[in-house]
Design an enzyme around this catalytic site. Structure first.
Site, PDB file in Angstrom:
ATOM      1  N   THR A  14      39.255  47.395  30.707  1.00  0.00           N
ATOM      2  CA  THR A  14      39.341  48.649  29.936  1.00  0.00           C
ATOM      3  C   THR A  14      40.776  49.173  29.905  1.00  0.00           C
ATOM      4  OG1 THR A  14      38.523  49.785  31.908  1.00  0.00           O
ATOM      5  CG2 THR A  14      36.941  49.410  30.143  1.00  0.00           C
ATOM      6  N   ASP A  15      41.594  48.771  30.898  1.00  0.00           N
ATOM      7  CA  ASP A  15      43.012  49.157  30.885  1.00  0.00           C
ATOM      8  C   ASP A  15      43.805  48.424  29.811  1.00  0.00           C
ATOM      9  OD1 ASP A  15      43.075  51.075  32.854  1.00  0.00           O
ATOM     10  OD2 ASP A  15      43.498  49.662  34.463  1.00  0.00           O
ATOM     11  N   SER A  16      43.294  47.308  29.328  1.00  0.00           N
ATOM     12  CA  SER A  16      44.023  46.599  28.268  1.00  0.00           C
ATOM     13  C   SER A  16      43.414  46.835  26.889  1.00  0.00           C
ATOM     14  CB  SER A  16      44.111  45.104  28.574  1.00  0.00           C
ATOM     15  OG  SER A  16      42.854  44.559  28.884  1.00  0.00           O
TER      16      SER A  16
END
Lengths: 403, 408
Positions: A172-174
């Protein structure tokens, strides 16, 4: 040619990856991206591996350096009202504001959209956090590892007989910075055409679930839960990653259809086992996939991954070596696209940073500077860009506002 | 989707993509663009891909197709025939952007640009359009293998492993949509369109979150740790079994995480499951990078035993109430039941004519001043052929001829 975002200023609050990677897209096309930071509460990427003898202290963090090239840094102590007042002037002056603090933090300082829009009716602002700005679980404090789990990626990654794992790098961070960049670009286009601003609330978990729509509607339609299945496919075989010569070396091989299978058999030199008519159809290969994968692994095991990939690709069969992070720096295709570009960093020296995956015919991503030291551009941004008078700057500096 | 405008209202997009690019057009449609999916007369191959709605193998019931083609209209057009190509060029003359995942002879960027200099053209391909491996075949597994991301995902004693749904197509799809948005912004300045070459392999390097670039400084080439996380002197569990599934929870420290560890110990203690040693630990001085494996194992034994006594639901409710950095490893059923998503009205019902309603994930984000989200169901094969060609002035008689000739 002029950079697409030359003259466009984006003010950035927050840290980690989910926020800061988003603004890199704009910075790589000429936007002035200004990070508002503080020594009181530094970006956790500046502190991840920090020990008392780390060279450069907060300015020497590798992880911060590779994600924040092409940006300026202003140090403002937001626990002081003068610091908040300067941040507010910057926010009202900038073309767009991006933040990824916990919900409510910006409002505490009066830097939220509702406060700013009163003085800047066409403000474009994006807020991103794990669960979104509203709802009973908005204050839930997770990092990307938790976002990946909540959105369903971990459940889908790994072997069916083992524990789930996450895709490397907390997905989800990317995904979030990509969504954020698209949303911000669409909002800037909308303002350009209509004069109207807006506030965007990107919940990282929700963005991830939208990606996994196939899994969600398969549950809704059939009551079926898609699960992790190693590297296999439900409708193609072989579809896997096979061992090669050397320590922990692997090659991915994908056979999409029966024609691909015939190509693969020819490339293998038509071994007797592959002549079995049961393998000629996808249904037959799926039915005997364990045995098929063992046979193929026997063939790949003594060979170099790169050699297998070259041989199969030359025969028209999809294959590729599993590259580790070191291999990526030798990858001829990434080199051709100049994915990695070097910068000169004040503490770290020359080091590579990445750019994005788009190559345009009439503009070029450019990396002009290494990641900033904390507060490196405070004077430049406040005096020269914002137009703060010398006296005021000196007075604020003397009382510790720029810390 | 009441009265709010979409950020991309009035933008017309022709979507020639196969599966790797479906998501790009869907997102642009969710932002308000008029996206027209162009399929061959026999239909896109994704329509023949299981799983099918109700298990009925029918091109209108492929869940992959239905998932990734919402917010699009659909036409059929045989681009292998001159008449089909001519009609496409007429559509391109009125369009703002074309999306593709493989070249169509006679309809490349040079031909389209000659037709419409303002047109934006975005090609999403496995490796990019030029370079030594531009001719290589690639799909999700292969491009992920060649991005560094696969190598570090999975258990150390087995092959590297991918996510069982094609993550690279989501990353690449968003990047391709961003390519359209950037090129449209550039057109506002220059008046001209341009081409963008977007590569899936390259798009999958960023999900390593900087680790690939850092390798040159740290020497870390990556490795698999399964349900564990590598620390300086030990490996520590990050995915833990609980009573009815798994949860994600890290023993890592740092200013952002230590309050959560302290709160977790208090939670264990309230259930009589925190040892004296755990209760007495000085968390202010806690640094996970300094822990020995024996210390990690000791901590893990206590946390692990506690998690096994609780369900994912119980643990996540406690995480929200107590600010614990713990999350359930959700599957689709658990996500569908989320109270947070219900409170935000995230899911939307989409009516699929002749097949029924399906509950979909809604918008990837929300805006106070623009509408984001599903505009219409995925199109049936050729559903809007008459409508879209009608906009070009193709009448009923000509359409009947085109159908008879197999062009549409």
């Amino acid at each position: 040619m002029t950079d697409l975002f030359a003259g466009t200023t984006i003010l950035e609050f927050g840290g980690g990856a989910a926020g800061p990677v988003a603004t890199r897209y704009f910075a790589d096309h000429g936007a002035t991206v200004i990070r508002v930071e503080s020594r009181q509460r530094p970006d956790f990427l500046r502190t991840l591996r920090l020990t008392p003898d780390s060279p450069g202290g907060l300015d020497g963090a590798h992880h911060f350096a590779v994600l924040n090239a092409n940006k300026l840094s202003v140090a403002l102590n937001l626990s002081r009202p003068e610091g908040v007042a300067v941040a507010r002037r910057l926010a009202l002056w900038a073309d767009a504001v991006a933040e990824n603090f916990a919900p409510g933090a910006m409002a505490k300082w009066g830097l939220d959209y509702a406060s700013l829009v009163k003085e800047r009716p066409d403000l474009v602002m994006i807020s991103t956090c794990l669960n979104g700005q509203t709802g009973p679980e908005r204050h839930y404090p997770g990092f990307g590892g938790q976002g990946s789990a909540l959105a369903g990626f971990n459940h889908l990654t790994g072997w069916p007989d083992r524990e789930p794992v996450g895709p490397f790098g907390t997905i989800t961070d990317s995904l979030s910075p990509r969504f954020a960049a698209l949303l911000l670009a669409s909002a800037l286009l909308h303002r350009r055409r209509t004069g109207e601003g807006q506030h965007i609330d990107l919940a990282q978990v929700e963005g991830g679930i939208v990606c996994l729509t196939e899994s969600m509607i398969t549950w809704a339609a059939n009551g079926e839960i898609l699960g992790r299945m190693g590297n296999r496919s439900r409708h193609e075989a072989p579809h896997g990653v096979f061992p090669c010569a050397g320590k922990d070396r692997w090659v991915a091989i994908v056979v999409h259809d029966d024609e691909d299978w015939r190509r693969l058999v020819r490339a293998l030199g038509e071994p007797a086992w592959a002549a079995d008519a049961a393998y000629a159809t996808v249904a037959g290969r799926l039915a005997r996939v364990d045995e098929l994968e063992r046979r193929l692994a026997d063939w790949t095991a003594p060979r170099q991954a790169a050699e297998v990939a070259e041989l199969l690709q030359a025969a028209g069969v999809e294959a590729g070596p599993a590259e580790d992070f070191g291999d990526l720096h030798e990858d001829p295709q990434l080199a051709h696209r100049r994915h990695f570009r070097e910068v000169e960093h004040a503490v770290l020296g020359r080091h590579p940073v990445e750019t994005h995956a788009m190559r345009f015919s009439a503009m070029e991503p450019r990396i002009q500077s290494a990641a900033p030291r904390l507060g490196e551009h405070t004077e430049h941004v406040l005096r020269e860009l914002l137009g703060m008078g010398r006296e005021e700057f000196v007075r604020l500096r003397a009382v510790g506002v720029f810390e | 989707m009441a009265a709010l405008p979409g950020n991309l209202d009035g933008i017309r997009i022709l979507d020639l993509t196969r599966e790797p690019g479906f998501f790009a057009g869907k997102l642009l449609g969710d932002l308000g663009a008029d996206v027209v999916k162009v399929e061959p007369p026999g239909g896109d191959p994704a329509r023949r891909r299981p799983p099918f709605w109700g298990g009925i193998a029918d091109p209108e019931r492929s869940l992959l197709w239905l998932a990734m083609n919402t917010s699009k209209r659909g036409v059929t057009l045989d681009l292998a025939r001159p008449r089909g190509r001519a009609l496409f060029l007429e559509l391109a003359a009125r369009a703002d952007a074309v999306l593709e995942t493989e070249p169509t002879p006679g309809l490349g960027w040079p031909e389209l640009r000659a037709q419409n200099p303002r047109l934006v053209h975005v090609a999403l391909t496995p490796f990019g359009e030029a370079g030594p491996r531009a001719g290589w075949r690639g799909s999700d597994l292969t491009v992920t293998a060649m991005s560094g991301n696969l190598y570090s995902t999975g258990d150390p004693d087995r092959a590297p492993v991918r996510c069982s749904l094609p993550v690279s197509y989501y990353h690449g799809g968003i990047e391709a949509a961003l390519g359209v948005a950037f090129a449209l912004l550039a057109r506002e300045r220059t008046g001209e369109g341009q081409h963008a070459d977007v590569a899936l392999q390259e798009a999958m390097v960023m999900p390593n979150i900087g680790t690939a670039a850092m390798c040159k400084m740290t020497g870390n080439r990556g490795a698999r740790a399964g349900a564990f996380m590598r620390q300086e002197r030990s490996v520590a569990r990050e995915i833990w079994p609980c009573k009815d599934g798994f949860v994600s929870f890290a023993l890592r420290g740092g200013p952002a995480r230590i309050p959560g560890l302290v709160a977790m110990v208090k939670y264990l203690d309230e259930h009589g499951m925190a040892s004296a040693a755990l209760r007495a630990r000085d968390w202010k001085a806690y640094n996970h990078n300094l822990l020995t494996q024996a210390e990690v194992d000791e901590l893990s034994r206590e946390f692990g035993a506690f998690f096994l006594s609780k369900t994912m639901g119980e643990l996540y409710r406690a995480a929200c109430e107590r600010n614990l950095m713990l999350a359930p490893i959700n599957n689709a059923r658990e996500i569908a039941a989320s109270t947070q998503l219900a409170a935000r009205e995230f899911f939307v019902e989409v009516e699929n004519p002749g097949r029924g309603r399906l509950r979909y994930p809604g918008a990837c984000a929300r805006s106070n001043a623009s509408a984001i989200g599903i505009r219409r169901p995925a199109p049936r094969l050729g559903e809007h052929t008459a409508e879209v060609l009608g906009e070009l002035g193709v009448g009923a008689a000509e359409l009947a001829r085109l159908r008879a000739e197999g062009v549409v």
